[in-house]
Design a protein around this motif. Structure first.
Motif, mmCIF file in Angstrom:
data_model
loop_
_atom_site.group_PDB
_atom_site.id
_atom_site.type_symbol
_atom_site.label_atom_id
_atom_site.label_comp_id
_atom_site.label_asym_id
_atom_site.label_seq_id
_atom_site.Cartn_x
_atom_site.Cartn_y
_atom_site.Cartn_z
ATOM 1 N N CYS A 1 0.821 -1.217 0.000
ATOM 2 C CA CYS A 1 0.000 0.000 0.000
ATOM 3 C C CYS A 1 0.852 1.263 0.000
ATOM 4 O O CYS A 1 0.335 2.350 -0.268
ATOM 5 C CB CYS A 1 -0.952 -0.008 1.200
ATOM 6 N N ALA A 2 2.138 1.129 0.280
ATOM 7 C CA ALA A 2 3.042 2.279 0.142
ATOM 8 C C ALA A 2 3.340 2.556 -1.328
ATOM 9 O O ALA A 2 3.775 3.654 -1.681
ATOM 10 C CB ALA A 2 4.344 2.016 0.898
ATOM 11 N N ARG A 3 3.094 1.569 -2.204
ATOM 12 C CA ARG A 3 3.364 1.720 -3.625
ATOM 13 C C ARG A 3 2.149 2.178 -4.404
ATOM 14 O O ARG A 3 2.242 2.533 -5.574
ATOM 15 C CB ARG A 3 3.871 0.394 -4.206
ATOM 16 N N GLY A 4 0.952 2.167 -3.770
ATOM 17 C CA GLY A 4 -0.264 2.568 -4.453
ATOM 18 C C GLY A 4 -1.472 2.064 -3.696
ATOM 19 O O GLY A 4 -1.354 1.385 -2.675
ATOM 20 N N ALA A 5 -2.648 2.397 -4.200
ATOM 21 C CA ALA A 5 -3.900 1.990 -3.561
ATOM 22 C C ALA A 5 -4.391 0.681 -4.180
ATOM 23 O O ALA A 5 -4.386 0.512 -5.397
ATOM 24 C CB ALA A 5 -4.958 3.074 -3.723
ATOM 25 N N PHE A 6 -4.833 -0.239 -3.313
ATOM 26 C CA PHE A 6 -5.348 -1.528 -3.760
ATOM 27 C C PHE A 6 -6.640 -1.833 -3.021
ATOM 28 O O PHE A 6 -6.801 -1.475 -1.851
ATOM 29 C CB PHE A 6 -4.344 -2.653 -3.486
ATOM 30 N N CYS A 7 -7.558 -2.530 -3.694
ATOM 31 C CA CYS A 7 -8.765 -2.992 -3.018
ATOM 32 C C CYS A 7 -8.516 -4.383 -2.446
ATOM 33 O O CYS A 7 -7.502 -5.022 -2.737
ATOM 34 C CB CYS A 7 -9.965 -2.972 -3.954
ATOM 35 N N VAL A 8 -9.451 -4.883 -1.633
ATOM 36 C CA VAL A 8 -9.244 -6.138 -0.922
ATOM 37 C C VAL A 8 -9.040 -7.299 -1.891
ATOM 38 O O VAL A 8 -8.150 -8.134 -1.699
ATOM 39 C CB VAL A 8 -10.424 -6.430 0.025
ATOM 40 N N SER A 9 -9.855 -7.373 -2.939
ATOM 41 C CA SER A 9 -9.731 -8.487 -3.883
ATOM 42 C C SER A 9 -8.354 -8.499 -4.555
ATOM 43 O O SER A 9 -7.774 -9.570 -4.788
ATOM 44 C CB SER A 9 -10.843 -8.425 -4.933
ATOM 45 N N GLU A 10 -7.804 -7.322 -4.862
ATOM 46 C CA GLU A 10 -6.473 -7.248 -5.463
ATOM 47 C C GLU A 10 -5.408 -7.700 -4.472
ATOM 48 O O GLU A 10 -4.476 -8.436 -4.828
ATOM 49 C CB GLU A 10 -6.192 -5.816 -5.934
ATOM 50 N N LEU A 11 -5.542 -7.288 -3.212
ATOM 51 C CA LEU A 11 -4.576 -7.695 -2.188
ATOM 52 C C LEU A 11 -4.647 -9.200 -1.955
ATOM 53 O O LEU A 11 -3.615 -9.850 -1.738
ATOM 54 C CB LEU A 11 -4.832 -6.930 -0.896
ATOM 55 N N CYS A 12 -5.856 -9.783 -2.015
ATOM 56 C CA CYS A 12 -5.998 -11.239 -1.885
ATOM 57 C C CYS A 12 -5.266 -11.945 -3.016
ATOM 58 O O CYS A 12 -4.584 -12.963 -2.799
ATOM 59 C CB CYS A 12 -7.475 -11.630 -1.891
ATOM 60 N N ALA A 13 -5.401 -11.421 -4.231
ATOM 61 C CA ALA A 13 -4.740 -12.041 -5.378
ATOM 62 C C ALA A 13 -3.223 -11.945 -5.273
ATOM 63 O O ALA A 13 -2.502 -12.880 -5.629
ATOM 64 C CB ALA A 13 -5.218 -11.370 -6.671
ATOM 65 N N ILE A 14 -2.726 -10.839 -4.764
ATOM 66 C CA ILE A 14 -1.276 -10.642 -4.663
ATOM 67 C C ILE A 14 -0.683 -11.529 -3.565
ATOM 68 O O ILE A 14 0.334 -12.208 -3.759
ATOM 69 C CB ILE A 14 -0.945 -9.162 -4.390
#
Length: 317
Positions: A23-36
């Motif tokens: 999240c220091a590199r940009g904004a992400f939603c929960v589904s994107e964070l789950c995928a990463i």
């Protein structure tokens, strides 16, 4: 002390540290964070909730989604992340996965605009000299800036232009589609100090006097109430802060008014000066950039807010 301890406890966990690094590199939603991260939504949601409560992340609702990004007040998190080696295997793998997510996001946003036939780049549609306008804006801005807001950011181009000079740049727009394109742009360029947020220009979800500069590029000619939009932009500026309006000067192009649904056929200096003065700003000399349509930059300084003295008490004996 309690805040510091809460932030230290929140940071000292592997998954939460990975979330902070992302999240220091940009904004992400929960589904994107789950995928990463390859973890379940309930698990990550608990971690995100803790990081938000500790003041390390901020949660930005946007329709059915919410995006998470590093909080501007998360100084401790930045110090911790600075000690993370760039080549640490888990962090490096997360970074590669986030780049893939950003690329997919950009492709989806572009496909949506092609499918819907939206003409999202108005500067290009009007054949305006974008490079010259951006150069004129940079000449008006100080070499070093603190917090900057771009109201009606569209695809986020001005965020990219101003980010190298600013501590942080925030783009605000009422269109989720525009914000999708802006996020893709910022992610591709790795602009960690730039973020975007869904907002109505008449009711910005921002505190009074929280920004050093604000811009409105090609926004005001769509406003039903330009004076109200300028007053709201002035509200978020600190005393002495710089407001720059970039828009069309008066013109008689009916094809522009009809084809792009402009509410106003450009603005003259006296009109802008009156609205800026009413908003508590001191207008500075306007700058004109020649082109197929005349473009002007109207800078103004936010005046110090004067507080009326309290009336003398009436003493009855």
């Amino acid at each position: 002390m309690e805040t510091l301890l809460a932030q230290l406890r929140a940071t000292a966990e592997p998954t939460r540290l990975r979330l902070l690094a992302l999240c220091a590199r940009g904004a992400f939603c929960v589904s994107e964070l789950c995928a990463i991260l390859g973890q379940s939504q309930p698990r990550l949601s608990r971690h995100l909730k803790l990081l938000v409560e500790a003041g390390l992340l901020e949660r930005l609702p946007e329709g059915a989604n919410a995006y998470f990004q590093l909080s501007p007040e998360a100084g401790l998190a930045r110090q911790v992340l600075a000690r993370l080696p760039e080549d640490e295997p888990t962090v490096a793998a997360d970074r590669r996965a986030s780049a893939r997510i950003a690329a997919e996001r950009a492709r989806a946003a572009s496909e949506a605009f092609r499918r819907d036939g939206a003409d999202w780049d108005e500067m290009r549609a009007l054949d305006l000299p974008g490079a010259e306008i951006e150069a004129a804006l940079l000449r008006l801005l100080p070499e070093r800036l603190g917090r900057v807001a771009d109201i009606g950011t569209g695809t986020g181009r001005l965020l990219e232009v101003m980010a190298p000079r600013a501590a942080s740049v925030l783009g605000l727009d009422a269109s989720r589609e525009m914000l999708a394109l802006a996020r893709a742009r910022l992610g591709e360029r790795g602009l960690a100090n730039a973020s975007v947020r869904l907002a109505d220009m008449y009711r910005l979800p921002l505190p009074d006097a929280g920004f050093d500069a604000a811009t409105l590029q090609m926004v005001l000619h769509y406003a039903e109430d330009p004076a109200a939009a300028l007053a709201e932009a002035a509200r978020i500026l600190r005393p002495g802060g710089l407001l720059v309006v970039i828009d069309l000067a008066p013109h008689e192009r009916q094809d522009v008014l009809a084809g792009l649904a402009h509410r106003w056929p450009g603005f003259d200096d006296a009109e802008l000066a009156g609205w800026l003065g009413a908003a508590g700003c001191a207008p500075l000399p306007a700058v004109e950039v020649p082109g197929p349509l005349p473009v002007r930059l109207w800078p103004a300084r936010r005046l110090a807010v004067s507080v009326a003295p309290l009336p003398e008490p009436v003493l009855n004996f």
